[in-house]
Design an enzyme around this catalytic site. Structure first.
Site, PDB file in Angstrom:
ATOM      1  N   ASP A 126     -18.510 -50.354 -42.090  1.00  0.00           N
ATOM      2  CA  ASP A 126     -19.668 -50.768 -42.983  1.00  0.00           C
ATOM      3  C   ASP A 126     -20.468 -51.553 -42.228  1.00  0.00           C
ATOM      4  OD1 ASP A 126     -20.543 -51.068 -45.586  1.00  0.00           O
ATOM      5  OD2 ASP A 126     -19.933 -53.108 -46.201  1.00  0.00           O
TER       6      ASP A 126
ATOM      7  N   ASP B 171     -15.968 -54.197 -47.846  1.00  0.00           N
ATOM      8  CA  ASP B 171     -15.819 -55.298 -48.374  1.00  0.00           C
ATOM      9  C   ASP B 171     -16.070 -55.359 -49.882  1.00  0.00           C
ATOM     10  OD1 ASP B 171     -18.291 -54.990 -48.284  1.00  0.00           O
ATOM     11  OD2 ASP B 171     -18.978 -57.009 -47.319  1.00  0.00           O
TER      12      ASP B 171
ATOM     13  N   ASP C 174     -16.163 -49.844 -51.717  1.00  0.00           N
ATOM     14  CA  ASP C 174     -15.573 -49.334 -50.689  1.00  0.00           C
ATOM     15  C   ASP C 174     -14.054 -48.799 -50.931  1.00  0.00           C
ATOM     16  OD1 ASP C 174     -17.664 -49.804 -48.918  1.00  0.00           O
ATOM     17  OD2 ASP C 174     -17.340 -51.962 -48.911  1.00  0.00           O
TER      18      ASP C 174
END
Length: 999
Positions: free
Chosen positions: A347, A693, A697
């Site tokens: 990410d 996070d 996700d």
């Protein structure tokens, strides 16, 4: 209603038959509740506990062990054994299997918590219009068609289509769903984009997201499982846990070992069919049972009973070391999976970046003496802490920034034209924001500029407590200037203004989009002398050029700041006042990359690990960040490396496959795209680590070979992951990968150690059966050797030090066997020597020992006919405990020497001496003390059918054991010099199971 975003507000309202001024009627509510159900995420039935327990025993090696334990128990009962001796072996085996099952059940129970924690993102209440009246109702009572009012701080209770704006604008923080670093502005217009992703649906409010600015009304279009949050839950439910590479290799090895064991057991039984009739057995049936017992003992010897426990222990030790690296492991097998990771999908926001918007550049007009000269300043500091410095274009630090007129007025405007708050949280030991990220960035800039008139300003500020320091300069300006009137930000003006009063002086400060502010300015402030001059066309062109450079090449989010003197006594401002402004400066801000990320990415490249940045942000911003962190530093351009989710989906199948092999950046993604990316990479035989996070996700984290959640992330992401990064730092992933590789190497070493030891036991029993001599070892002695003398050193091998070049080699292939052909040959040689040495110790006592009978070899191999013929010795000599004690001690000592061989796969003991792993030395000493205990303490010696040894017998034991080191040193020499191995490796295929050969 799936396409509400593409339809006008009127169409959506007509679809649900609702009047926006009155809302649904009670009858409509009841009807819609019957059709669409309740606004809750349905609870998924959890796996029954008994099924979880049984699942842990669904392993071929475990099944063989259980079968061996049951058979040995019944054979003991048939032979009339009672009490401890009958139950010892099966009980110990079952206890070990139960302990491993407990670890597995706990791990799987934790995994199911992720689905439950999704419920935390459902709003509790909602302000709903029904029957013409507003009321606050439980969010679970909402139905499609309900008109809901939302305002600042509201958590969105369902997926809703905007129908009316009640303020100038509405902004929503939907980072948990899309990963976007900034809040998103919502609008009423329909979305015409094809294949629209969540980011494109600017008229839709998503369940679980939060309103950060403005007020609006919307109609509910999706509830429960039909929301974006519901689709995440469904995606997580579809994900099945897959075996880790090590588990697959161990399963393959178990299948191979099971076939070998079955073959050897049958062979031993068939070879001895001629002995079934021997009078010593008392009949054919008793003879068949006797040799069946030998076959069972062979199975017990061949299976490394301690292997599951030792693997678990080694992985657990690895988790402790990883915890020191800020990597908290939730699933033990994931420790090893890290070692063969080939792709890290990371990410962007919060992992590669700090997720703390910061001003990084400032542009002001320096002077016009020799034409318009713009000055640029760089600002350091990448967090919400009021720490950082301002540097000029020659990288010289400004000692007193507030002495420069433009920087001073930028600080004033940043502090006053601002609705956010920054505060220090002593529990988390960090500064936290309340409000818009861009406004917080301006607050921090005001702190970095400091205050004018104090030569000791920087050091004086540092003497304040963290709580006082958080907003000291901002509070100073707020006390100096009294706010009188505010013009809120609006979409059409793209700016905000505030009227302030100070010492009989009225000043309006404005901030907004550069194109809006510059077009409203007629003058500009000079930084060299504080004078105000007309904003000419050439100066305007220079400012616009700098703005395009900031926003384009450097992908900074830009704001322009301005001020205006207002006539004294004016108590309010209007849009008409936002003309003839004086331009102060331009600020560029970004979500800054973490300082240590660049080095970590270089480590990944060296280690042969590919990085793919996956983000919900737009392509230009993400590409600029990737340039800064070094992810694209080896590329001339982005073609074929950077794709938006829509671009990737439009590619033909073959081009998609090629694109996956080159991809470095994947932007504008939503949860389904992340999961799709993981699956596509896994189909190309990549071992994928996915970081994240947010709630968005979770499906990808669950699907990846190893899911890595951020410590500051949502509870859903953490529960769906295998590992949590306590410090949210990408660099910690790289350190954890190195640790994972080291753990696999050590795991491989102790597996090989146990294999060679077990081969030795098999050879011992097999050779004894073929030669026709008495049993060299009884089952309880084999069990002691397998569990204690094998287990302790094998566990200590897990403490072998990490190789210095562990991150300089490419990841191992997923289909790489734990034991390759050459290594299997090596350990076959070692195992054969271990077995032969054990048998030689047994035979030596009968033939040559001074305390033994010194029988001829022919008498020893015909021991079973002793009772039917005349002999010069009593037949009870074959029941003496000395020979089996000597053979058991040889087996123990030779395995201790073999443990030293496993300090390294190929390095000599002269290069890596025993004291490099003191845990191994300690385990060898402890094992020998335990062995002495059962030899010399009487109750134990009777239980294990052993007896004390003399010094002469110990000398022979050492003579027979030590050569195993010499043999392995020779084999290691061949390994290091590959040319020597050529002639030995040509038959590699014959040494492996078919499954391994095919790969």
């Amino acid at each position: 209603m799936e396409d509400a975003y593409a339809r006008s507000a009127t169409e959506v309202l007509e679809y649900f038959g609702v009047d926006p001024s009155k809302g649904l009627t009670d009858r409509q509510v009841a009807e819609h509740a019957r059709i669409y159900g309740r606004n809750v995420l349905p609870q998924e039935g959890s796996t029954p506990f008994w099924k979880l327990v049984l699942k842990q025993f669904d392993d071929l090696l475990v099944k063989i062990l259980i079968a061996a334990a049951i058979v040995s128990f019944f054979l003991a009962l048939i032979n009339g054994e009672r009490g401890l001796t009958a139950f010892l072996e099966p009980s110990v085996i079952l206890m070990i299997l139960a302990a491993n099952a407990a670890v597995g059940v706990i791990t799987e129970t934790n995994a199911e918590k992720a689905l439950e924690e999704l419920r935390a993102y459902q709003a509790d209440v909602a302000t709903v219009l029904r029957n013409g009246c507003f009321s606050i109702l439980p969010a679970t009572d909402l139905v499609p068609g309900d008109i809901v009012e939302v305002s600042v701080g509201c958590q969105i209770p369902a997926d809703m289509r905007m129908v009316e704006m009640l303020s100038d604008h509405l902004r929503v923080d939907q980072a948990i769903l899309t990963g976007e670093s900034c809040s998103v502005e919502k609008e009423l217009d329909s979305t015409l984009t094809n294949n629209a992703v969540y980011q494109d649906k600017t008229n839709t409010l998503f369940s679980g997201t939060v309103v950060v600015a403005g007020r609006a009304r919307a109609v509910v279009v999706g509830i429960g499982s039909s929301t974006a949050m519901g689709s995440i839950r469904d995606s997580m439910l579809k994900t099945e846990d897959e075996a880790t590479p090590l588990k697959r290799k161990l399963d393959e090895f178990g299948t191979f070992l099971a076939k070998v064991i079955a073959g050897i057991c049958i062979l031993v039984w068939i070879v001895n069919i001629g002995h079934f009739r021997d009078p010593a057995h008392g009949g054919i049936l008793q003879g068949a049972i006797h040799y069946f017992k030998i076959a069972v003992a062979l199975a017990v010897a061949a299976i490394p009973e301690g292997l599951p426990a030792v693997v678990t222990t080694c992985l657990a030790l690895g988790t402790k070391r990883m915890a020191r690296l800020n990597a908290i492991v939730r699933s033990l097998p994931s420790v090893e999976t890290l070692g063969c990771t080939t792709v890290i999908c990371t990410d962007k926001t919060g992992t590669l970046t700090t997720n703390m918007m910061s001003v990084s550049k400032i542009c002001v007009l320096q002077s016009i003496n020799h034409g318009p000269v713009a000055a640029e300043y760089n600002v350091s500091g990448t967090t919400y802490a009021p720490e950082g410095f301002i540097f000029d274009s020659s990288t010289m630090q400004l000692e007193f920034p507030a002495q420069l007129p433009c920087l001073l007025h930028i600080a004033m405007c940043s502090a006053l034209c601002n609705e956010s708050t920054i505060q220090y949280n002593p529990d988390k030991r960090m500064y936290e924001k309340i409000g818009e990220s861009t406004e917080v960035a301006l607050r921090i800039l005001a702190e970095k500029v400091g205050l004018p008139g104090f030569d000791s300003m920087p050091s004086a500020l540092n003497m304040l407590s963290k709580h006082e320091r958080a907003s000291y300069c901002n509070r100073y300006w707020e006390n100096e200037f009294k706010k009188i009137s505010v013009l809120e930000f609006s979409r059409d003006r793209k700016m905000m203004s505030v009227l302030c009063n100070r010492k009989q002086m009225e000043i309006m400060f404005s901030k907004g989009a550069p194109e809006s502010i510059i077009s409203r300015c007629s003058s500009i402030l000079c930084n060299d002398n504080g004078s105000t001059i007309p904003l000419t066309a050439s100066i305007r062109a220079e400012l616009e050029s700098r703005f395009h450079s900031f926003a384009g090449k450097e992908a900074l989010r830009c704001l322009a700041l301005a001020l205006k003197r207002i006539p004294i006594g004016q108590q309010a401002i209007s849009f008409n006042d936002e003309q003839d402004l004086t331009f102060i400066g331009l600020v560029g801000m970004l979500d800054p990359p973490r300082e240590e990320v660049n080095k970590a990415i270089l480590s990944c490249m060296t280690a042969g690990i590919r990085l793919i940045v996956v983000t919900g942000d737009n392509k230009v911003t993400a590409e600029a960040l990737c340039r800064k962190i070094g992810a694209f530093s080896h590329l001339a351009d982005f073609s074929g490396q950077s794709y938006t989710a829509s671009e990737f989906e439009e590619l033909p199948a073959l081009q998609k496959s090629i694109a996956l092999q080159r991809m470095t950046l994947f932007t504008r993604v939503e949860p389904a795209h992340k999961r799709m990316l993981v699956e596509a990479l896994q189909h190309q035989n990549e071992v994928v680590a996915m970081t994240g996070d947010g709630v968005n996700d979770a499906p990808a984290l669950k699907k990846a070979d190893i899911g890595i959640a951020m410590g500051s992330g949502t509870a859903v992401a953490k529960s769906a992951s295998d590992m949590v990064l306590a410090d949210d730092n990408f660099a910690s992933i790289v350190a954890a990968v190195a640790e994972g590789r080291a753990i696999y190497n050590n795991t491989k070493q102790f597996i090989r150690y146990m294999i060679s030891s077990n081969i030795g036991e098999v050879v011992c029993i097999f050779v004894a059966a073929v030669l026709g001599i008495p049993d060299t070892l009884v089952p309880v002695q084999l069990l002691w050797v397998n569990l204690v003398t094998d287990g302790l050193p094998a566990t200590a091998i897990g403490f072998n030090k990490q190789d210095s070049d562990v991150m300089k080699v490419k990841p191992r292939k997923v289909n790489e066997a734990v034991v390759t052909g050459w290594l299997f040959f090596r350990y076959l040689v070692i195992g054969a020597y271990v077995g032969l040495a054990t048998v030689m110790g047994f035979i030596w006592w009968f033939l040559y020992s001074d305390s033994g009978p010194k029988l001829p070899y022919s008498e020893l191999i015909n021991f079973d006919s002793c009772s039917t013929r005349e002999t010069l010795y009593p037949c009870s000599i074959f029941d003496d405990r000395h020979p089996s004690t000597v053979s058991m001690t040889v087996l123990v000592v030779v395995e201790m020497f073999n443990a030293l061989n496993n300090l390294s796969e190929n390095q000599s003991l002269c290069v890596i001496p025993p004291w490099t792993n003191m845990w191994l030395v300690g385990s060898i000493v402890l094992t020998m003390l335990l062995h002495m205990l059962i030899l010399y303490v009487e109750p134990l010696s009777i239980l294990f059918s052993v007896t004390p040894l003399t010094w002469a017998e110990w000398t022979v034991v050492l003579y027979l054991s030590f050569p195993v080191i010499i043999i392995d040193e020779i084999l290691k020499f061949f390994s290091r010099n590959s040319g020597w191995r050529f002639n030995i490796r040509f038959r590699r295929g014959d040494l492996l199971p078919k499954e391994a050969r095919d790969k």
